[in-house]
Design an enzyme around this catalytic site. Sequence first.
Site, PDB file in Angstrom:
ATOM      1  CG  ASN A 205       4.630   6.056   6.471  1.00  0.00           C
ATOM      2  OD1 ASN A 205       5.820   6.350   6.498  1.00  0.00           O
ATOM      3  ND2 ASN A 205       3.782   6.434   7.411  1.00  0.00           N
ATOM      4  CB  VAL A 206       5.664   2.314   0.835  1.00  0.00           C
ATOM      5  CG1 VAL A 206       5.262   1.075   0.030  1.00  0.00           C
ATOM      6  CG2 VAL A 206       5.844   3.507  -0.086  1.00  0.00           C
TER       7      VAL A 206
ATOM      8  CG  ASP B  65      -1.658   1.297   1.433  1.00  0.00           C
ATOM      9  OD1 ASP B  65      -1.878   2.007   0.435  1.00  0.00           O
ATOM     10  OD2 ASP B  65      -2.021   1.602   2.594  1.00  0.00           O
TER      11      ASP B  65
ATOM     12  CG  ASP C  61      -5.906   5.794  -0.532  1.00  0.00           C
ATOM     13  OD1 ASP C  61      -6.493   6.232  -1.544  1.00  0.00           O
ATOM     14  OD2 ASP C  61      -5.445   6.552   0.353  1.00  0.00           O
TER      15      ASP C  61
END
Length: 258
Positions: A11-12, A6, A110
Amino acid sequence: MLLAIDAGNTNVVFALVEGDDIVARWRIATDPRRTADEYAVWLHQLMQLGGQDPKSVTAVVIATVVPRALHNLTVLAEKYFRQTPLIAGRAPLEWGIHLDVVEPSTVGADRVVNTIAAHALHSGDLIVIDFGTATTFDVIDYTGAYKGGIIAPGINLSLDALVAAAAKLPRIAIETPESTSVIGRTTEEQMVIGIYWGYVGLIEGLVTRIKAEIGRPVKVIATGGLATLFERHSKVFDMIEPDLTIRGLTIMWHRLAK
């Protein structure tokens, strides 16, 4: 083993999923310049520290709202896991739900993945609040259709803007206040009150307006790293699902596999 990725604006998140169980998760700051080699060195070390074999990954699925990051994540999957990644929203991993908005193509990946997960996990009309770089409110009807929502500045973004624009204000940590008083006695206290209680007011006020507009019973689901920050002082959430996006990617993968 499924590797679900994601890629958000801040952030990843990388998660290893076996069946329906998330067995490990790691996060790294989003940087579109980060190469596949850099991801691989970091991720393989963490997997080995956690007793996970990179060779156990048999599928990779990615959801991203950062287009520039997608290339290097794709190379990571192909070069280091020997897998062609599936991209959420692209064939063969189409959404499979109705996006009942004016411009469906502009809805963030998302948010759609969260919609899929929320409807699969909970019945009825839903509001999903995702506390990320932006705070988003997504409305899902009882059929699972995405009906639209709200985008507000994230709490960290609001604090950064305040500190950047006011020369004498210090940088503070965002935390749950011990006191429910909204009269601060120091500059730091006043900033915490303004950010925290101001955000509680925003959340509760917008949820109240959404519920009134829907006119039916609605469940409110919170997700994102800062969701638990507001749980203590607000009863607006019916439940907190910290891994909602990863759950959604897993659900999409299982549906395709079937």
